[in-house]
Design a protein around this motif. Structure first.
Motif, PDB file in Angstrom:
ATOM      1  N   MET A 185       0.812  -1.208   0.000  1.00 48.19           N
ATOM      2  CA  MET A 185       0.000   0.000   0.000  1.00 48.19           C
ATOM      3  C   MET A 185       0.849   1.264   0.000  1.00 48.19           C
ATOM      4  SD  MET A 185      -3.021  -0.834  -0.483  1.00 48.19           S
ATOM      5  CE  MET A 185      -3.613   0.854  -0.371  1.00 48.19           C
ATOM      6  N   ALA A 186       2.041   1.204   0.584  1.00 48.90           N
ATOM      7  CA  ALA A 186       2.921   2.373   0.570  1.00 48.90           C
ATOM      8  C   ALA A 186       3.318   2.734  -0.855  1.00 48.90           C
ATOM      9  CB  ALA A 186       4.164   2.109   1.417  1.00 48.90           C
ATOM     10  N   VAL A 187       3.402   1.726  -1.731  1.00 50.78           N
ATOM     11  CA  VAL A 187       3.765   1.969  -3.130  1.00 50.78           C
ATOM     12  C   VAL A 187       2.566   2.445  -3.935  1.00 50.78           C
ATOM     13  CG1 VAL A 187       4.592   0.903  -5.265  1.00 50.78           C
ATOM     14  CG2 VAL A 187       5.675   0.328  -3.089  1.00 50.78           C
ATOM     15  N   VAL A 188       1.458   1.708  -3.872  1.00 44.93           N
ATOM     16  CA  VAL A 188       0.325   2.030  -4.753  1.00 44.93           C
ATOM     17  C   VAL A 188      -0.341   3.349  -4.373  1.00 44.93           C
ATOM     18  CG1 VAL A 188      -0.097  -0.394  -5.304  1.00 44.93           C
ATOM     19  CG2 VAL A 188      -1.319   0.660  -3.396  1.00 44.93           C
ATOM     20  N   LYS A 189      -0.159   3.809  -3.147  1.00 47.95           N
ATOM     21  CA  LYS A 189      -0.710   5.112  -2.768  1.00 47.95           C
ATOM     22  C   LYS A 189      -0.085   6.255  -3.551  1.00 47.95           C
ATOM     23  CE  LYS A 189      -2.226   4.124   1.970  1.00 47.95           C
ATOM     24  NZ  LYS A 189      -1.938   4.353   3.414  1.00 47.95           N
ATOM     25  N   LEU A 190       1.063   6.010  -4.177  1.00 47.47           N
ATOM     26  CA  LEU A 190       1.733   7.039  -4.963  1.00 47.47           C
ATOM     27  C   LEU A 190       1.127   7.170  -6.361  1.00 47.47           C
ATOM     28  CD1 LEU A 190       5.479   6.278  -4.122  1.00 47.47           C
ATOM     29  CD2 LEU A 190       3.949   7.918  -3.016  1.00 47.47           C
ATOM     30  N   ALA A 191       0.288   6.249  -6.755  1.00 47.94           N
ATOM     31  CA  ALA A 191      -0.278   6.257  -8.104  1.00 47.94           C
ATOM     32  C   ALA A 191      -1.341   7.344  -8.231  1.00 47.94           C
ATOM     33  CB  ALA A 191      -0.874   4.897  -8.433  1.00 47.94           C
ATOM     34  N   CYS A 192      -1.391   7.970  -9.392  1.00 43.45           N
ATOM     35  CA  CYS A 192      -2.432   8.967  -9.660  1.00 43.45           C
ATOM     36  C   CYS A 192      -3.533   8.305 -10.482  1.00 43.45           C
ATOM     37  CB  CYS A 192      -1.848  10.179 -10.381  1.00 43.45           C
ATOM     38  SG  CYS A 192      -0.946   9.761 -11.883  1.00 43.45           S
ATOM     39  N   ALA A 193      -4.149   7.302  -9.872  1.00 43.21           N
ATOM     40  CA  ALA A 193      -5.209   6.543 -10.532  1.00 43.21           C
ATOM     41  C   ALA A 193      -6.116   5.980  -9.442  1.00 43.21           C
ATOM     42  CB  ALA A 193      -4.617   5.412 -11.375  1.00 43.21           C
ATOM     43  N   ASP A 194      -7.188   5.374  -9.864  1.00 46.72           N
ATOM     44  CA  ASP A 194      -8.098   4.733  -8.920  1.00 46.72           C
ATOM     45  C   ASP A 194      -7.478   3.410  -8.478  1.00 46.72           C
ATOM     46  OD1 ASP A 194     -10.148   3.712  -7.435  1.00 46.72           O
ATOM     47  OD2 ASP A 194     -11.611   3.639  -9.067  1.00 46.72           O
ATOM     48  N   ILE A 195      -6.929   3.396  -7.267  1.00 46.44           N
ATOM     49  CA  ILE A 195      -6.201   2.218  -6.794  1.00 46.44           C
ATOM     50  C   ILE A 195      -7.090   1.282  -5.972  1.00 46.44           C
ATOM     51  CG2 ILE A 195      -3.998   3.429  -6.779  1.00 46.44           C
ATOM     52  CD1 ILE A 195      -4.333   3.589  -3.678  1.00 46.44           C
ATOM     53  N   ARG A 196      -8.399   1.478  -6.059  1.00 47.02           N
ATOM     54  CA  ARG A 196      -9.296   0.626  -5.269  1.00 47.02           C
ATOM     55  C   ARG A 196      -9.145  -0.865  -5.581  1.00 47.02           C
ATOM     56  NH1 ARG A 196     -15.026   3.595  -5.762  1.00 47.02           N
ATOM     57  NH2 ARG A 196     -14.174   3.947  -7.863  1.00 47.02           N
ATOM     58  N   PRO A 197      -8.904  -1.267  -6.842  1.00 47.33           N
ATOM     59  CA  PRO A 197      -8.679  -2.707  -7.069  1.00 47.33           C
ATOM     60  C   PRO A 197      -7.512  -3.251  -6.257  1.00 47.33           C
ATOM     61  CG  PRO A 197      -9.118  -1.604  -9.144  1.00 47.33           C
ATOM     62  CD  PRO A 197      -8.997  -0.520  -8.122  1.00 47.33           C
TER      63      PRO A 197
END
Length: 315
Positions: A185-197
Motif C-alpha cells: 500500500m505504501a507503493v500504490v498510494k503514490l499512483a495517480c489513478a483509482d487504486i481501489r482494485p
C-alpha cells in the motif's frame, strides 16, 4: 535521479525510500537493534537447519516443518533488512522500479507462506496427540512435501496480482515511498489513478488468509485440548501440552505483531507514520529472531544436539 516532486512519473525508473519518516536523525541508532535482531535471526535459523540436518532423530514431520519455517524466516527478513540497513548506514535510498516490485512480491508471499506453515505445524501436533498411532502413516515425507508445496503455491498465487497491478498504475504524484521497504500500500498510494482494485484485493487477501489460518489453528488446538483433558493425571496433561508449547509461542510471536501492524497501517489514520513503519519492521524482524530461540530453548532434542556441538574442555 528522479525528484520526489516530479510531476510526470508514469513509468518511474526508481523509487526513493525515506526510511523512517521523522526519525531520520536517529537512523544510525535504530540500526543497532535492527542489525542485532537480523544477525540473531540469520544465525539462529541456520543453526536450526544445521541441527535438524545432522541429527537423524529429528528427521520427523515436526522438524521438517520447522526447517520450512526457518527457510521462510531467512527469506522474509533478508528481503527487507539489508536494504533497510543500507538506508540507515549509507543513505542509499534508491531502489529500481522492478526491484521494488520484486521486493513487494517476496515480502508478502513469504509472509503468507509462513502463516500456512504454522497451520501445517498445528495439524502435525493435532495428529501426534489425537491420533498418535497413525501419525507416521498420515504425515509421511511425501505428504509433508505436499504441504510445503501447497502453502508456497498459495502464497505465490495470492500475491502475484500485487506487483502485477502495481506495475500498471501511472505514478505521476511522486516517486518517494515513506517507508523502509516496498510495502504494497505504501507503493500504490503514490499512483495517480483509482487504486481501489489494489486496495480492496490487498485487504481481502490479508483478512481471508489471517482469518482462515487462525480458524484452522483454533480448530486443531480445540481437538488437542479435548484430548489433553481426557488424560487421567495432571502430569500427563502438562507433559502432552508441553509438546505444543513451542508452536503456541511461535504462533503468538508471528500473529500478534502481524495483526498489530495490519491494524495500524489500515485503520491507524491518527497513528504517527514513524510508529507505523517501526511496527511493520518489527513484524518482519521479531518472528525470525524469536522462532529459533523458542524452539532451541523449549525443544530437548535441539538443546541436546547444540550442547554436543559445543566443544568441552577437560578439567
Amino acid at each position: 535521479m528522479l525528484g520526489s516532486n516530479a510531476t510526470n512519473l508514469a513509468n518511474p525508473s526508481i523509487f526513493i525510500l525515506l526510511g523512517i519518516p521523522g526519525l531520520e536523525a536517529a537512523h544510525v541508532w535504530i540500526s543497532i537493534p535492527f542489525c542485532a535482531m537480523y544477525t540473531t535471526a540469520i544465525l539462529g535459523n541456520f543453526i536450526i537447519l544445521f541441527t535438524v540436518k545432522t541429527e537423524s532423530s529429528l528427521h520427523v514431520p515436526m522438524y521438517y516443518f520447522l526447517c520450512m519455517l526457518a527457510v521462510t524466516d531467512l527469506v522474509l527478513s533478508t528481503t527487507t533488512l539489508p536494504k533497510t540497513l543500507s538506508i540507515f548506514w549509507f543513505n542509499s535510498r534508491e531502489i529500481e522500479f522492478n526491484a521494488c516490485l520484486t521486493q513487494m512480491f517476496f515480502l508478502h508471499c513469504f509472509s503468507i507462506t509462513e502463516s500456512g506453515i504454522l497451520v501445517a505445524m498445528a495439524f502435525d501436533r493435532y495428529v501426534a496427540i489425537c491420533n498418535p498411532l497413525r501419525h507416521s502413516t498420515i504425515l509421511r515425507s511425501p505428504v509433508v512435501a505436499k504441504f510445503g508445496l501447497a502453502v508456497a503455491l498459495r502464497g505465490t498465487l495470492l500475491i502475484l496480482p500485487f506487483p502485477s497491478l502495481a506495475s500498471q498504475w501511472p505514478y505521476c504524484k511522486s516517486n518517494t515511498i515513506s517507508h523502509t521497504h516496498c510495502e504494497h500500500m505504501a507503493v500504490v498510494k503514490l499512483a495517480c489513478a483509482d487504486i481501489r482494485p489494489s486496495s480492496y484485493y490487498g485487504l481481502s487477501v490479508a483478512l481471508s488468509v489471517m482469518c482462515l489460518d487462525l480458524f484452522l489453528i483454533a480448530v486443531s488446538y480445540t481437538h488437542i485440548l479435548r484430548a489433553i483433558f481426557r488424560l487421567h493425571t495432571r502430569h500427563s496433561q502438562f507433559k502432552t501440552f508441553g509438546t505444543c508449547g513451542s508452536h503456541v509461542c511461535v504462533i503468538l510471536a508471528f500473529h500478534i505483531p502481524r495483526l498489530f501492524s495490519f491494524l495500524t497501517q489500515r485503520f491507524g489514520n491518527h497513528v504517527p507514520q514513524h510508529f507505523q513503519v517501526l511496527t511493520a519492521n518489527i513484524y518482519l524482524l521479531l518472528p525470525p529472531m524469536l522462532n529459533p530461540i523458542i524452539y532451541g530453548v523449549r525443544t530437548k532434542q535441539i538443546r541436546g544436539r547444540l550442547l554436543q556441538l559445543i566443544p568441552h574442555t577437560g578439567t
